[in-house]
Design a protein around this motif. Structure first.
Motif, short mmCIF file in Angstrom:
data_model
loop_
_atom_site.label_atom_id
_atom_site.label_comp_id
_atom_site.label_asym_id
_atom_site.label_seq_id
_atom_site.Cartn_x
_atom_site.Cartn_y
_atom_site.Cartn_z
N MET A 111 0.84 -1.19 0.00
CA MET A 111 0.00 0.00 0.00
C MET A 111 0.88 1.24 0.00
SD MET A 111 -2.98 0.95 2.69
CE MET A 111 -3.69 2.55 2.68
N GLU A 112 0.48 2.21 -0.77
CA GLU A 112 1.20 3.47 -0.88
C GLU A 112 1.12 4.24 0.43
OE1 GLU A 112 0.57 7.42 -3.55
OE2 GLU A 112 0.05 5.50 -4.43
N ASN A 113 2.24 4.86 0.81
CA ASN A 113 2.29 5.64 2.04
C ASN A 113 1.74 7.04 1.78
OD1 ASN A 113 2.85 5.85 4.71
ND2 ASN A 113 5.07 5.93 4.50
N LYS A 114 0.66 7.40 2.44
CA LYS A 114 0.01 8.70 2.24
C LYS A 114 0.55 9.70 3.26
CE LYS A 114 -2.81 7.25 -0.94
NZ LYS A 114 -2.74 7.68 -2.31
N SER A 115 0.67 10.94 2.83
CA SER A 115 1.20 12.00 3.68
C SER A 115 0.09 12.66 4.49
CB SER A 115 1.89 13.04 2.80
OG SER A 115 2.23 14.18 3.55
N ASN A 116 0.45 13.08 5.68
CA ASN A 116 -0.47 13.82 6.53
C ASN A 116 -0.21 15.33 6.45
OD1 ASN A 116 -2.69 13.83 8.23
ND2 ASN A 116 -1.43 13.80 10.08
N GLU A 117 0.64 15.74 5.49
CA GLU A 117 0.96 17.15 5.33
C GLU A 117 -0.21 17.88 4.66
OE1 GLU A 117 4.12 20.01 2.97
OE2 GLU A 117 4.53 17.88 3.14
N PRO A 118 -0.74 18.92 5.29
CA PRO A 118 -1.87 19.66 4.70
C PRO A 118 -1.41 20.51 3.52
CG PRO A 118 -1.24 20.63 6.80
CD PRO A 118 -0.36 19.44 6.59
N ILE A 119 -1.86 20.14 2.32
CA ILE A 119 -1.39 20.84 1.12
C ILE A 119 -2.50 21.29 0.18
CG2 ILE A 119 0.92 19.82 1.06
CD1 ILE A 119 -0.16 17.73 -0.90
N TYR A 120 -3.68 20.68 0.25
CA TYR A 120 -4.75 21.00 -0.69
C TYR A 120 -5.76 21.97 -0.10
CZ TYR A 120 -3.12 16.71 -2.98
OH TYR A 120 -2.36 15.75 -3.58
N THR A 121 -6.07 23.01 -0.85
CA THR A 121 -7.14 23.92 -0.43
C THR A 121 -8.47 23.19 -0.55
OG1 THR A 121 -7.49 24.79 -2.65
CG2 THR A 121 -5.87 25.96 -1.25
N ILE A 122 -9.51 23.75 0.02
CA ILE A 122 -10.82 23.10 -0.03
C ILE A 122 -11.32 22.96 -1.46
CG2 ILE A 122 -12.15 25.21 0.35
CD1 ILE A 122 -14.01 23.45 2.18
N SER A 123 -11.06 23.95 -2.30
CA SER A 123 -11.53 23.86 -3.69
C SER A 123 -10.76 22.79 -4.47
CB SER A 123 -11.44 25.21 -4.40
OG SER A 123 -10.12 25.68 -4.41
N THR A 124 -9.46 22.67 -4.23
CA THR A 124 -8.67 21.63 -4.88
C THR A 124 -9.09 20.25 -4.39
OG1 THR A 124 -6.80 23.14 -5.12
CG2 THR A 124 -6.32 20.78 -5.29
N ALA A 125 -9.29 20.11 -3.09
CA ALA A 125 -9.73 18.84 -2.52
C ALA A 125 -11.08 18.43 -3.11
CB ALA A 125 -9.80 18.92 -1.00
N ALA A 126 -11.99 19.38 -3.22
CA ALA A 126 -13.31 19.09 -3.77
C ALA A 126 -13.20 18.61 -5.22
CB ALA A 126 -14.20 20.33 -3.69
N LYS A 127 -12.34 19.24 -6.00
CA LYS A 127 -12.14 18.81 -7.39
C LYS A 127 -11.54 17.41 -7.46
CE LYS A 127 -11.73 23.39 -9.35
NZ LYS A 127 -10.83 24.45 -9.76
N LEU A 128 -10.55 17.14 -6.62
CA LEU A 128 -9.93 15.81 -6.59
C LEU A 128 -10.94 14.72 -6.23
CD1 LEU A 128 -6.57 16.57 -4.74
CD2 LEU A 128 -6.82 15.84 -7.13
N LEU A 129 -11.87 15.07 -5.37
CA LEU A 129 -12.86 14.12 -4.87
C LEU A 129 -14.15 14.09 -5.69
CD1 LEU A 129 -12.26 15.01 -1.16
CD2 LEU A 129 -11.86 12.75 -2.17
#
Length: 81
Positions: free
Chosen positions: A1-19
């Motif tokens: 499994m890929e190791n996911k980062s806990n570093e906050p990097i995405y704005t809410i609008s970017t996160a919404a687009k990704l999701l």
């Protein structure tokens, strides 16, 4: 499994687009206590890779398993921190 980062990097609008969900939906998940994004001093929300994965799981649980927000909250309460 890929190791996911806990570093906050995405704005809410970017996160919404990704999701492929709305900003409103992300805010609702936060209000419901399902996610807790990082907040900058300016109060801007930032999301990490782990946050994105968590929302994907929440979204899948709601859409595929037909679980309610209350059901998800109860299940999350059973998990160790």
């Amino acid at each position: 499994m890929e190791n996911k980062s806990n570093e906050p990097i995405y704005t809410i609008s970017t996160a919404a687009k990704l999701l492929d969900i709305s900003v409103y939906t992300l805010r609702m998940y936060e209000r419901e206590g399902l996610i807790i994004p990082f907040r900058k001093d300016s109060n801007q929300r930032l999301y990490s890779e782990l946050d994105i994965e968590r929302v994907k799981c929440i979204k899948r649980t709601i859409n595929e398993d037909r679980m309610t927000m209350e059901g998800i909250r109860r299940n999350l309460a059973l998990l160790p921190c």
